[in-house]
Design a protein around this motif. Structure first.
Motif, short mmCIF file in Angstrom:
data_model
loop_
_atom_site.label_atom_id
_atom_site.label_comp_id
_atom_site.label_asym_id
_atom_site.label_seq_id
_atom_site.Cartn_x
_atom_site.Cartn_y
_atom_site.Cartn_z
N ALA A 168 -9.95 -6.65 11.98
CA ALA A 168 -9.77 -6.64 13.44
C ALA A 168 -9.75 -8.07 13.97
N SER A 169 -10.64 -8.92 13.44
CA SER A 169 -10.65 -10.32 13.85
C SER A 169 -9.37 -11.02 13.44
N ALA A 170 -8.86 -10.69 12.25
CA ALA A 170 -7.62 -11.30 11.77
C ALA A 170 -6.43 -10.87 12.65
N VAL A 171 -6.44 -9.61 13.07
CA VAL A 171 -5.37 -9.13 13.97
C VAL A 171 -5.39 -9.92 15.27
N GLU A 172 -6.59 -10.15 15.81
CA GLU A 172 -6.70 -10.95 17.04
C GLU A 172 -6.22 -12.37 16.82
N THR A 173 -6.59 -12.95 15.70
CA THR A 173 -6.17 -14.32 15.39
C THR A 173 -4.67 -14.42 15.24
N SER B 231 3.70 -9.93 3.94
CA SER B 231 3.39 -11.15 4.69
C SER B 231 2.00 -11.06 5.35
N GLY B 232 1.63 -9.88 5.82
CA GLY B 232 0.31 -9.71 6.41
C GLY B 232 -0.79 -9.86 5.37
N PHE B 233 -0.52 -9.33 4.17
CA PHE B 233 -1.47 -9.44 3.07
C PHE B 233 -1.68 -10.91 2.70
N VAL B 234 -0.58 -11.65 2.54
CA VAL B 234 -0.66 -13.06 2.16
C VAL B 234 -1.32 -13.87 3.28
N TRP B 235 -0.97 -13.59 4.50
CA TRP B 235 -1.55 -14.31 5.65
C TRP B 235 -3.06 -14.15 5.67
N LEU B 236 -3.54 -12.92 5.43
CA LEU B 236 -4.98 -12.66 5.44
C LEU B 236 -5.65 -13.35 4.26
N GLN B 237 -5.01 -13.34 3.10
CA GLN B 237 -5.58 -14.04 1.95
C GLN B 237 -5.80 -15.52 2.24
N VAL B 238 -4.80 -16.14 2.85
CA VAL B 238 -4.90 -17.56 3.18
C VAL B 238 -6.05 -17.79 4.15
N LEU B 239 -6.15 -16.95 5.17
CA LEU B 239 -7.21 -17.08 6.17
C LEU B 239 -8.59 -16.94 5.52
N LEU B 240 -8.74 -15.95 4.65
CA LEU B 240 -10.03 -15.72 4.00
C LEU B 240 -10.39 -16.85 3.05
N ALA C 232 -3.01 -14.06 18.59
CA ALA C 232 -3.15 -15.28 19.40
C ALA C 232 -2.20 -16.36 18.89
N GLU C 233 -2.08 -16.48 17.57
CA GLU C 233 -1.19 -17.49 17.01
C GLU C 233 0.27 -17.18 17.36
N ALA C 234 0.62 -15.90 17.27
CA ALA C 234 1.99 -15.52 17.61
C ALA C 234 2.27 -15.81 19.08
N ALA C 235 1.30 -15.52 19.93
CA ALA C 235 1.49 -15.74 21.36
C ALA C 235 1.62 -17.23 21.67
N ARG C 236 0.88 -18.05 20.97
CA ARG C 236 0.94 -19.50 21.20
C ARG C 236 2.10 -20.15 20.46
N GLY C 237 2.74 -19.38 19.60
CA GLY C 237 3.86 -19.94 18.86
C GLY C 237 3.45 -20.91 17.77
N LYS C 238 2.23 -20.70 17.21
CA LYS C 238 1.78 -21.60 16.17
C LYS C 238 2.47 -21.29 14.84
N LEU C 239 2.56 -22.31 14.02
CA LEU C 239 3.22 -22.18 12.72
C LEU C 239 2.19 -22.17 11.61
N LEU D 98 1.36 -9.23 11.54
CA LEU D 98 0.67 -8.16 12.26
C LEU D 98 0.91 -6.76 11.69
N PRO D 99 2.15 -6.35 11.36
CA PRO D 99 2.32 -5.01 10.79
C PRO D 99 1.55 -4.81 9.49
N GLY D 100 1.53 -5.86 8.66
CA GLY D 100 0.80 -5.77 7.40
C GLY D 100 -0.70 -5.65 7.62
N LEU D 101 -1.23 -6.39 8.59
CA LEU D 101 -2.65 -6.31 8.89
C LEU D 101 -3.03 -4.93 9.42
N ILE D 102 -2.16 -4.39 10.27
CA ILE D 102 -2.42 -3.05 10.82
C ILE D 102 -2.37 -2.01 9.70
N ALA D 103 -1.43 -2.18 8.76
CA ALA D 103 -1.34 -1.26 7.62
C ALA D 103 -2.60 -1.34 6.76
#
Length: 326
Positions: free
Chosen positions: A245-250, A107-116, A253-260, A277-282
């Motif tokens: 690192a920027s993606a982890v912050e993003t 999920s972290g891998f896919v999330w980062l791909q979408v962001l990029l 922040a999204e998790a904290a704000r409860g964004k979907l 987050l675990p996938g990004l950290i990995a």
């Protein structure tokens, strides 16, 4: 009438002709960028701009006719493509890592791909909208400044040959490169590593135009390209680390704000970013290991006592270039 050897031309004339050759390459890549389907066009455009800037910088004392404003516009234009290029490199690395990603980190891998992908599309759209338009006007002005001297067979006043000046410039660039190599003591010296790569690139660009006239230049260029590539992938790793690192912050922040994140179709507020987050950290940990491996390659070939062996061959080439004109 046959054109004189580049090395024997007055330095102003030779430098202008080399710069115009690079500008022609930028023009061709610029046309391909408009098409939008050429995956190598952005890379080729950036390289051509870098080479043009490198010639104008190195031979600046002999190219005073190039307005300062035009040089500044060329620099701004080149830098405007950085985000797209860095994002593209990051996306390539992710694709190479795809099969190594564990399911629990997917999920972290896919999330980062979408962001990029989103960032790349936005930055590429800006290039299409702004950079392409700016280049057309800048190219015309730069050609108008370069062409008169490039197309004349006589300089306005006696001047040294391209060979004499370039040999001196090679030594100057080589001294700067040696100083920056000496500043690299660990993988943490990111600024020194980046500066070293840039100096190596400028040195290579000085020598490349001579390859058609001096067989030894081709060998030197090959070694410099390998040097640039090895430091390049290390510098790319530093950029990739910052992006993760920027993606982890993003994501945090999204998790904290409860964004979907609608891209993955989650219906539970904030869980997508939280699960990413675990996938990004990995990924960050994998990149740390890869970065150290890349640094070890650089260290093994170019640092400490090995630096002199690498640099001496270029020094000998500069000496040979001077003797050629003696």
């Amino acid at each position: 009438m046959a054109r004189r050897s580049l090395l024997r031309q007055p330095v102003e004339q030779a430098a202008c002709r080399v710069a115009l050759t690079h500008l022609d390459a930028a023009h061709a890549a610029h046309a391909r960028l408009k098409d939008g389907g050429d995956t190598e066009a952005l890379h080729d455009f950036r390289v051509a701009l870098r080479r043009t800037r490198s010639v104008l910088r190195a031979y600046r004392p002999w190219l005073g006719r190039i307005p300062r404003k035009l040089r500044r516009q060329l620099r701004v234009l080149a830098r405007a493509t950085n985000v797209a290029r860095d994002t593209e490199v990051m996306m390539d690395w992710l694709r190479a890592e795809r099969r190594k990603i564990r399911d629990k980190h997917r999920s972290g891998f896919v999330w980062l791909q979408v962001l990029l992908n989103e960032r790349y599309e936005a930055s590429y759209a800006e290039i299409t909208r702004e950079v392409l338009k700016e280049f057309a006007g800048m190219e015309a002005r730069l050609r108008a400044s370069l062409a008169p001297l490039a197309n004349t067979d006589r300089a306005a006043a006696p001047s040294p040959s391209c060979a004499v000046v370039t040999a001196d410039l090679i030594r100057q660039h080589l001294a700067e490169l040696a100083e920056h190599l000496a500043d690299i003591r660990s993988v943490e010296d990111t600024e020194a590593i980046h500066a070293t790569r840039i100096r190596g690139k400028r040195l290579r660009y000085l020598i490349e135009p001579l390859a058609n006239e001096i067989p030894a230049a081709e060998t030197i260029v090959g070694r410099m390209k390998q040097f640039q590539d090895r430091l390049g992938v290390l510098c790319d790793a530093f950029v990739q680390a910052r992006k993760i690192a920027s993606a982890v912050e993003t994501a945090g922040a999204e998790a904290a704000r409860g964004k979907l994140d609608r891209t993955l179709g989650s219906k539970r507020s904030g869980e997508v970013a939280q699960h990413a987050l675990p996938g990004l950290i990995a990924l960050a940990l994998r990149l740390q290991v890869e970065t150290r491996r890349r640094y070890t390659v650089v260290e093994r070939h170019y640092l400490g006592d090995r630096a002199s062996r690498f640099l001496n061959s270029v020094e000998l080439f500069a000496d040979a270039l001077n003797r050629r004109e003696a």
